[in-house]
Enzyme design. Structure first.
Site, PDB file in Angstrom:
ATOM      1  N   HIS A  12     -10.199  -5.434  10.976  1.00 19.27           N
ATOM      2  CA  HIS A  12     -10.916  -5.254   9.711  1.00 19.27           C
ATOM      3  C   HIS A  12     -12.246  -4.523   9.877  1.00 19.27           C
ATOM      4  CE1 HIS A  12      -8.031  -7.909   7.829  1.00 19.27           C
ATOM      5  NE2 HIS A  12      -8.628  -7.757   6.671  1.00 19.27           N
ATOM      6  N   GLU A  29       0.816  -1.220   0.000  1.00 18.52           N
ATOM      7  CA  GLU A  29       0.000   0.000   0.000  1.00 18.52           C
ATOM      8  C   GLU A  29       0.846   1.264   0.000  1.00 18.52           C
ATOM      9  OE1 GLU A  29      -0.904  -2.678   1.627  1.00 18.52           O
ATOM     10  OE2 GLU A  29      -2.965  -3.037   0.995  1.00 18.52           O
TER      11      GLU A  29
END
Lengths: 324, 307
Positions: free
Chosen positions: A129, A60
């Protein structure tokens, strides 16, 4: 008018914009051959090819940096984070590079980049998450922060974000991807910084965005049966912020509650609460209240997850208390 | 190289009397790296620099006046006073910034190279960083992405052997940063950084390779900074003997010697140095007499103008 899912609306916005402007590309993990981890980019690889729908390795920070660097020389990247949870390893590029580039260069480098992907809490995905990060990004000048709650808004706001010359944090709600709604057939955009009254009412103003809109709407239905009329302000974007829409509503209802999916401490709701008390204080009959996620990481256990998240009953209880 | 040296000596002086704030990381001792590397580029190639960016900017040919003015925080600065020492930017010169976060700019450089490839332009990007930056994730991610996509970028590690106060042997698992190229299956090179023409010739090979579409190169250039990490660092972590040994290999002395061998007379070189000093004095005066940015600039540039 077509009925589209939230993910289809996002897909349509990206496809239409990319058809118009060859400088726009989509990059991220599994956006191409896999057709998108959440299928938001379904079919785009076939349409635009590997040069414009670009699968990346898991990195990322690296591909966020690729996006920022390429935007410095005129490309208009759409960088997908599979989930915003993973954006944290790229936060240096977002905050130290993208948000600052135009400012620290004295206006030489506009930053026409969209960072988008799934945010919020999903079905028992646990602590790493299930997080709402809009408050983190809304903290930083230089970024724009957009959080659509409906397919119609998702389409119009994503198009505006792609056309904007500033770095936009576009946080999609993971649980809303399959939700359906009417989306006009003709092309349209929704300006960033323009909220919308999603429901008119007279007794209390409920300020919200993204998935929390669904809790708000549900609570309003419950309360309507009890004779309480709730007005719902959907901000749609946190930066820029439609402050006047909030104040106008509060002037009418004299009460406000903020409903958000994120944590309470230093959350964006605190900012809204401050703004209302500063700019509409004389209209208030009650301190501004907030309904948020609990101040804990997300638990995996179904009952604890349910308890942790805001919901319509908590919203309704808060409002009943305020009107007592 | 003399221009860089004298610019920074003037900047150090201005810092010591409070005319320059913040951090001031001097490039003195490393001049041959920037000058040699950038001499291998064409005007349409791109340069991405670190917080130690004065030398790279001057080597790119940026005028010393707006650079000195930027250090002074003046409206006439290259970044209008919003950037400071660590954030020189000049879009027209394809000088893509000094960047303050160690290593963060490595993937930005890959992104600029990505754009060149995307737009089918033959520009090459070179990216400077120190050996300290070679340990951060952005280095590995940037190199891996540049490698798999064969991006036209040359990564130049200016190894001055100290990441602030940490010597390389306490920070690097391998002694030679350039061998990390093997991990990404890209070309590598290792150069001693005191000979400016040698640096240029080696970097040129890598730039040409990138321009041909054969992908990135990782070059390590061994060099040394004569000053501390920044003006606030007395550099007590290294010995006087070590510093003196490196000063004997001063790249400026070497360059002068070579120019003399090439036929330039000492008095001609002295005159050139005097002319450069005048230029720097002018830059200092320009910076000093320039106005501060208007207060209305505080909110300007946070967001770009609409398309």
């Amino acid at each position: 008018m077509a009925i589209l899912t939230y993910r289809e609306a996002l897909n349509r916005a990206m496809v239409e914009e990319m058809e118009k402007d060859p400088l726009i590309y989509l990059m991220g993990e599994e956006v191409g051959h896999y057709q998108g981890a959440y299928k938001v980019s379904q079919g785009m690889l076939d349409k635009f090819g590997e040069e414009r729908v670009i699968d990346t390795p898991i990195s990322e920070n690296g591909f966020a940096g690729i996006g920022v660097g390429s935007a410095m020389v005129g490309l208009r990247p759409i960088i997908e984070f599979m989930t915003w949870n993973f954006s944290l390893v790229a936060i240096d590029q977002i905050i130290n590079s993208a948000a600052k580039m135009n400012y620290m260069s004295g206006g030489q480098f506009p930053m026409p980049i969209v960072f988008r992907g799934a945010g919020g809490a999903g079905g028992r995905l646990g602590a790493q998450h299930s997080q709402a990060f809009e408050s983190w990004y809304a903290h930083c000048p230089g970024l724009k922060v957009v959080c659509p709650a409906t397919p119609k808004d998702a389409y119009g706001l994503l198009k505006s974000s792609i056309r904007d010359n500033n770095p936009t944090i576009f946080i999609e709600s993971e649980v809303l991807y399959g939700s359906k709604g009417e989306v006009p057939d003709d092309e349209y955009t929704i300006p960033l910084g323009l909220g919308e009254i999603k429901r008119k009412g007279t007794d209390i103003t409920l300020v919200t965005w993204s998935r929390a809109l669904s809790f708000a709407l549900e609570a309003a239905e419950i309360l309507e049966k009890e004779g309480i009329s709730v007005e719902i302000v959907d901000l749609r974007s946190l930066r820029p912020l439609d402050e006047n829409l909030i104040y106008e509503s509060v002037k009418k209802t004299n009460r406000a509650v903020v409903v958000e999916e994120g944590w309470p401490v230093a959350g964006f709701g605190a900012q809204i609460s401050h703004l209302i008390q500063k700019n509409a204080f004389s209209y208030l009959d009650h301190p501004v209240e907030r309904v948020t996620q609990m101040d804990v990481p997300m638990s995996y256990a179904a009952n604890l997850e349910r308890m942790s998240l805001p919901n319509a009953n908590r919203v309704a209880d808060t409002i009943r208390e305020m009107l007592r | 190289m003399v221009l860089i040296r004298k610019f920074e000596e003037a900047a150090a002086k201005a810092y010591s009397v409070g005319k320059i704030g913040g951090f001031l990381h001097l490039y003195i001792g490393q001049e041959a790296v920037g000058v040699g590397s950038i001499a291998a580029l064409t005007p349409h190639d791109y340069i991405v620099s670190t917080y130690r960016d004065h030398g790279h900017a001057l080597a790119r040919g940026l005028h010393p006046n707006p650079l000195m003015a930027e250090l002074f925080g003046k409206a006439t600065g290259i970044s209008k006073g919003n950037g400071g020492s660590m954030h020189f930017f000049d879009k027209n010169a394809h000088f893509m910034g000094g960047h303050g976060i160690v290593g963060g700019h490595i993937s930005l450089a890959a992104g600029i190279a990505f754009a060149s490839k995307y737009k089918k332009e033959d520009s090459v990007t070179i990216c400077f960083f120190g050996e300290g930056a070679a340990n951060i994730g952005s280095f590995h991610e940037g190199l891996n992405l540049a490698a798999i996509w064969k991006l036209p970028v040359v990564f130049i590690c200016e190894n001055n052997h100290y990441a602030m106060g940490t010597p390389e042997y306490r920070a690097l698992a391998v002694k030679d940063v350039s061998v990390r190229a093997y991990a990404y299956d890209i070309a590598r090179d290792h150069i001693e950084g005191d000979e400016v023409r040698k640096v240029r010739d080696h970097v040129k090979v890598a730039v040409d390779r990138a321009r041909r579409g054969e992908g990135p190169t990782l070059i390590e250039v061994s060099t040394y900074r004569f000053r501390g990490h920044s003006m606030s660092d007395p550099a007590k972590y290294r010995t006087k003997e070590e510093l003196e040994a490196y000063k004997k290999k001063d790249p400026l002395m070497r360059a002068r010697h070579e120019l003399e061998l090439g036929g330039l007379k000492p008095e001609e070189l002295d005159q050139m140095e005097l002319d450069i000093q005048t230029q720097i004095d002018d830059a200092y005066a320009f910076a000093e007499s320039s106005p501060e940015p208007p207060l209305s600039q505080l909110h300007k540039y946070v967001y770009a103008e609409d398309k």
